[in-house]
Design an enzyme around this catalytic site. Sequence first.
Site, short mmCIF file in Angstrom:
data_model
loop_
_atom_site.label_atom_id
_atom_site.label_comp_id
_atom_site.label_asym_id
_atom_site.label_seq_id
_atom_site.Cartn_x
_atom_site.Cartn_y
_atom_site.Cartn_z
N HIS A 465 0.82 -1.21 0.00
CA HIS A 465 0.00 0.00 0.00
C HIS A 465 0.86 1.27 0.00
CE1 HIS A 465 -3.66 2.15 0.06
NE2 HIS A 465 -4.37 1.31 0.78
N ASP A 469 -1.70 2.38 -4.61
CA ASP A 469 -2.99 2.74 -4.01
C ASP A 469 -4.06 1.79 -4.53
OD1 ASP A 469 -1.89 4.88 -2.63
OD2 ASP A 469 -2.21 6.26 -4.29
#
Length: 492
Positions: A465, A469
């Site tokens: 992450h 995204d």
Amino acid sequence: MTYASHIFRHSNKLRNAACIRRQDHAVLVRWFANNASPSMGIGDDFSKFRQYGYVPREMDGVCKSSSKGSFCHTNRAGNIARWLKKEGDKVSPGEVLCEVETDKATVEMECMEEGYLAKIIHGDGAKEIKVGEVIAITVEDEEDAVKFKDYKASTSDSAAASTGPSVTPPPKEEVVDKPASSPEPKVSKPSATPDTGNRVFASPLARKYAEDHNIPLSNIKGTGTDGRIVKADIDDYLASRGKEVSTAASKVESAPAAGLDYADILHSQIRKVTASRLLLSKQTIPHYYLTVDTCVDKLTDMRTQLNSLQEASGGKKLSLNDLVIKAAALALRKVPQCNSSWTNDYIRQYHNVNINVAVQTDNGLFVPVIRDADKKGLSKISEDVKLLAQKARENSLKPEDYEGGTFTVSNLGGPFGIKQFCAIINPPQAGILAVGSAEKRIIPASEPGQFKSASYMSVTLSCDHRVIDGAIGAEWLKAFKGYIENPETMLL
């Protein structure tokens, strides 16, 4: 693993063969004629010391290769897989003496000089041989080989070999001019950095590696020259941190319940590395997962047509996984944000699309790399996968066969029928695709009230992450699904 071959020159008399000094770190020791000038102060019987082979260096974490073999520079120990020469055999430059099992592959150690193999110190299957430890002795004259028949390595030699790499020997001037005072300053020299204040010495690769894992260099004790921190020190620190977390659990697990019948299986080198890297990944990378179902009817039809052409031309059949690798590579080219890795200062986006392919073997899990998979044809990808998978099963992968990947594909569907799973990211990459099996499903047809069957395959994208995204991960899966469901677009 960097194994260096040290060569000693010695008189033909070999008067003190039983008292060989090996404080200098060697893997292969050879005795020569006495036609050389004095050096090193090894002893009366030594007239010259020469070093051949590989000197440990860190070069962006990539293992260098040469005609003498390839070894990873961060390895500190290895196992002797087997000897290809036996005691008394004549050896020549370039001949393979033995096979050494590193943490990732089995590599060959070649002979550096002509002579005879007088003594094998560590035989087949020897475990945890330290870098710099003596494994064999060769002599120049065949009649000298018998003098080493009963030779045995002393424990002090092994201790010297294991501690040697982390301690820099003092200059000759200090040895000659200063009396032997106390051994304590010698032990503390590696961590001492005189006249440098609070400066911490570390190699560029070690600094980069520490930054990537948010580790202050001040917490680490260097084992390189003059206390210099190297990448292996960072690996040891990360491993020890993992051990501290699991110490209590390990103590409980190590005590078997009464009445249980069990067998303890020693960890292989590849198993140790796999465990360390997976633990590091789950502890330091914020994973999240995206799953999508893709219809593979058109893909299997195209595969059937291509395989007919392959058979007609004498080529090998394509697998469904070959097509998945190609689709993943093209999706990475279309969404390059997923072809990246994280650092503390920037996100590195790669221009090469190199796909690692997970291969399970009896020796453990290997991930050989298909380089520039986005530019290769399907037949070339299929050929590379088959070749690398075979080398992985034979435990003969070279560093260039598995390093430099930017994304990984793991398929448990085709070989094992697993419907869906979540894979652990292979650091420093930012994504890995877990491929499940294809299965027939009943879906609504175009006409109301009508149904039809179609084959669907579930794939799950594991993302870092920090780099990818959620919307970017979804965009990549959309591109991947488009190539799978319209495979003709992969040929454009």
